[in-house]
Enzyme design. Structure first.
Site, PDB file in Angstrom:
ATOM      1  CD  GLU A  17      -2.744  -2.992   1.674  1.00 21.59           C
ATOM      2  OE1 GLU A  17      -1.612  -2.762   2.147  1.00 21.59           O
ATOM      3  OE2 GLU A  17      -3.796  -2.588   2.221  1.00 21.59           O
ATOM      4  CG  HIS A  60      -3.168  -0.078   4.550  1.00 25.60           C
ATOM      5  ND1 HIS A  60      -3.588  -1.383   4.693  1.00 25.60           N
ATOM      6  CD2 HIS A  60      -3.584   0.569   5.665  1.00 25.60           C
ATOM      7  CE1 HIS A  60      -4.256  -1.518   5.827  1.00 25.60           C
ATOM      8  NE2 HIS A  60      -4.263  -0.346   6.435  1.00 25.60           N
ATOM      9  CB  CYS A 113      -2.267  -1.669   8.781  1.00 25.73           C
ATOM     10  SG  CYS A 113      -3.177  -0.359   9.644  1.00 25.73           S
TER      11      CYS A 113
END
Ligand code: MN
Length: 250
Positions: free
Chosen positions: A220, A218, A112
């Site tokens: 993660e 994102h 990001c």
């Protein structure tokens, strides 16, 4: 085997106005690195090049995490009125980390804001404010607006010959979207390899084989359950960090 040490850049978080801010980052980054076989090492924002260099020397790869906007003066623009909150100390910490890693071939993963930072540090530019600068029907803050990091807001189309395409094994994925800025011009030495349906650049890679990858989404927050394909990105990153460490070991 000795685990690779993955430096994760931090944000500055304010809880009470009478307390000093905290420097750290969201647990999902740490969990993703541990799950991929790496050892997470938080890199605080600091105003001291010698201390920063000492931290940089001890890590095998750099994970630039998400966060707020980047100061436009770092790419030669004046701030627009719609520019969001900036973190001067964080910019000042991350810019040299990217440049050192690019010079050394140390692996870099930008997530990001981290993808935007990679681009800015190497000479690219950003849209400061997507809603006022780009004509698009997409809301690139949709997952944020819904307060759901796993909300799949739009698709990501990947270039067929890209490293990301090989890792993820797909032409197109559905991704979350929690960003206010985006890449405008791609830095020299980088390539755009992923796009949202409105043409916004959402993935970049090094053109020279260096493991330097940036994604605007994102992963993660998606890798553990929503879309486990992203686990491969974190695993390949950690493997590249191990190879870098072993190659450069004295
Ligand atoms: Mn997006």
């Amino acid at each position: 085997m000795n685990r690779a040490c993955i430096g994760i850049t931090c944000g500055t978080f304010y809880d009470h106005d009478w307390c000093p801010p905290s420097i750290g980052h969201r647990k999902t980054y740490i969990d993703a690195v541990v799950a991929a076989g790496g050892a997470p090492f938080l890199l605080p924002s600091i105003d001291d090049d010698a201390a920063l260099r000492a931290l940089y020397e001890r890590i095998d790869g750099v994970l630039l995490a998400g966060g707020g906007d980047i100061e436009p003066r770092h790419y030669g623009e004046q701030p627009l009125p719609a520019l969001g909150v900036v973190d001067v100390l964080r910019d000042r910490t991350e810019l040299p980390l990217v440049r050192w890693a690019a010079a050394d071939g140390k692996p870099v993963l930008g997530i990001c804001r981290g993808a935007q930072m990679v681009n800015v540090a190497l000479g690219g530019t950003l849209y400061q404010d997507i809603p006022s600068q780009l004509e698009t029907k997409l809301n690139h803050s949709d997952s944020y607006a819904r307060q759901d990091w796993t909300y799949l807001a739009h698709t990501l189309r990947l270039a067929p010959d890209s490293r990301l395409h090989r890792m993820l094994g797909s032409d197109e994925l559905s991704i979350n979207s929690l960003h206010h800025q985006s890449i405008k011009t791609v830095a020299p030495g980088l390539m755009a390899v992923g796009w949202a349906p409105d043409g916004v650049i959402e993935a970049i890679e090094s053109a020279n084989g260096h493991f330097l990858i940036g994604v605007q989404c994102h992963p993660e927050a998606l890798q553990s359950t929503t879309d486990p394909r992203w686990q491969t990105l974190f695993r390949r990153f950690v493997e590249a960090c191990v190879r870098f460490r072993d190659r450069t070991a004295e």
